[in-house]
Design an enzyme around this catalytic site. Structure first.
Site, short mmCIF file in Angstrom:
data_model
loop_
_atom_site.label_atom_id
_atom_site.label_comp_id
_atom_site.label_asym_id
_atom_site.label_seq_id
_atom_site.Cartn_x
_atom_site.Cartn_y
_atom_site.Cartn_z
N GLU A 189 0.82 -1.20 0.00
CA GLU A 189 0.00 0.00 0.00
C GLU A 189 0.86 1.26 0.00
O GLU A 189 0.57 2.23 -0.71
CB GLU A 189 -0.92 0.01 1.23
N ALA A 228 15.52 -41.86 -11.00
CA ALA A 228 16.91 -42.14 -11.35
C ALA A 228 17.04 -43.59 -11.81
O ALA A 228 16.15 -44.42 -11.57
CB ALA A 228 17.83 -41.88 -10.16
N LEU A 248 21.27 -26.05 -5.09
CA LEU A 248 19.92 -25.57 -4.80
C LEU A 248 19.77 -24.06 -5.03
O LEU A 248 18.94 -23.41 -4.40
CB LEU A 248 19.50 -25.91 -3.36
N ARG A 299 19.10 -20.63 -11.06
CA ARG A 299 19.94 -20.40 -12.23
C ARG A 299 19.06 -19.95 -13.41
O ARG A 299 19.03 -20.57 -14.47
CB ARG A 299 20.72 -21.68 -12.57
N GLU A 302 12.58 -30.88 -2.21
CA GLU A 302 13.01 -31.41 -3.52
C GLU A 302 13.50 -32.85 -3.47
O GLU A 302 14.03 -33.35 -4.44
CB GLU A 302 14.09 -30.50 -4.11
N GLY A 310 15.23 -36.56 -1.44
CA GLY A 310 14.83 -37.68 -2.26
C GLY A 310 13.57 -38.39 -1.80
O GLY A 310 12.70 -37.83 -1.10
#
Length: 327
Positions: free
Chosen positions: A56, A167, A209, A212, A256, A258
């Site tokens: 504001e 994986a 982490l 990029r 993220e 595992g």
């Protein structure tokens, strides 16, 4: 509140502005604000890094004397508690001569909670509350959860093959998804206060982490790890998912992996949002994306998640789910 078509249009724009501050404004909520006079936007703002200036204040400063007689669209009730860091936004609205204030969400913070709107009304300003409240709350989900449940909003991100693998059997995982999906995941990182991985992921992959994406590099969140072991410099550790409630200045947390870390957060019911990036590949005998979540009856798996978005990112598909919470 129903509101006119213009009201909805301007509030939707304010909500979009509020998302710019997500991951930056904590411990303050990421608020958006538009000042509209004679159907023209004369000021706009969103909560800045570290929580100041408020949305504001920024919008009113931009509008200057054009705020007199204008309508302010704000995604959260203007604050009414005293702070050494700046003036109360409700007072700023009064001094600027705003004629009407349309508020999406009443502030759950007990220091304001209706008092900001009440002050505006007492000063003769028309106040309308509740327009697009659900959408505004979703954009400020971390702040709302911190105020109502004492914990951050948690997003679990998984990059998966079609058969749910992350994986190969030897742990090789670069790259499951393509460049477009990875870029989208980095933008998601930029909208969170912290990112968390498990100790196994930290030891196996040594992830940075960071963000990029050009122009967003300075928005890399804090790095957390779920482990009972020691952690490298620059990392912070928690030993159980429930400890996220004690994290300071973290309202939006991105998990993220595992697989066991993902399962640990799912078992405790602490995942509010799922980001599934699905690559059009089959791996077969690889590492699963999620470990044991304690499910013993298949019927209880249904009705827990609601699809809110899906889109193609290059050749990969993104699916976004939100947890279905009981009222």
């Amino acid at each position: 509140m129903t509101g006119t078509l213009d009201d909805h249009r301007y509030m939707a724009a304010a909500i979009a502005l509020s998302r710019r501050g997500r991951g930056l404004s904590t411990p303050n909520p990421n608020v958006g604000c538009l000042i509209v006079r004679e159907n023209r936007v004369v000021g706009r703002g969103w909560t800045q890094k570290g929580g100041r200036p408020h949305a504001e204040a920024q919008a009113l400063e931009q509008a200057m004397d054009r705020a007199r007689g204008a309508t302010a669209y704000v995604t959260l009730e203007p604050c009414f508690h005293l702070s050494p860091r700046g003036p109360r936004c409700a007072d700023l609205m009064v001094r600027a001569g705003v004629e009407r204030v349309v508020i999406a969400l009443q502030d759950p913070d007990p220091r304001t909670d209706g008092q900001g709107a009440g002050h505006l009304k007492a000063q003769g300003i028309t106040v309308e509350m509740g327009l697009m409240a659900k959408e505004a709350a979703a954009a400020m989900a971390g702040f709302v959860l911190r105020q109502t449940q004492g914990r951050p909003h948690v997003t679990l991100k998984l990059g998966l093959s079609l058969d749910g693998r992350i994986a190969l059997p030897d742990g090789s995982s670069r790259w499951i998804t393509g460049a477009e999906a990875r870029a989208h995941a980095h933008v998601e990182r930029a909208m969170h206060d912290a990112i968390l991985v498990g100790g196994g992921t930290l030891r196996a992959d040594a992830p940075t982490l960071d963000v990029r994406v050009r122009g967003l590099e300075d928005r890399s969140p804090r790095r957390l790890v779920l482990t009972r072991g020691t952690v490298p410099q620059g990392w912070n550790a928690i030993t159980a998912p429930e400890q996220i409630s004690a994290l300071e200045r973290v309202d939006h947390l991105l998990v993220e992996g595992g697989a066991e870390t993902a399962a640990a957060f799912l078992r405790t019911g602490l995942v509010d949002r799922l980001l599934l990036y699905r690559a059009p590949i089959l791996i077969g005998d690889g590492l699963p994306g999620i470990g044991d979540i304690g499910l013993t009856d298949l019927s209880t798996a249904h009705g827990r998640w609601r699809l809110t978005d899906t889109r193609m990112l290059g050749i990969d598909r993104l699916e976004v789910y939100e947890a279905v919470r009981s009222a």
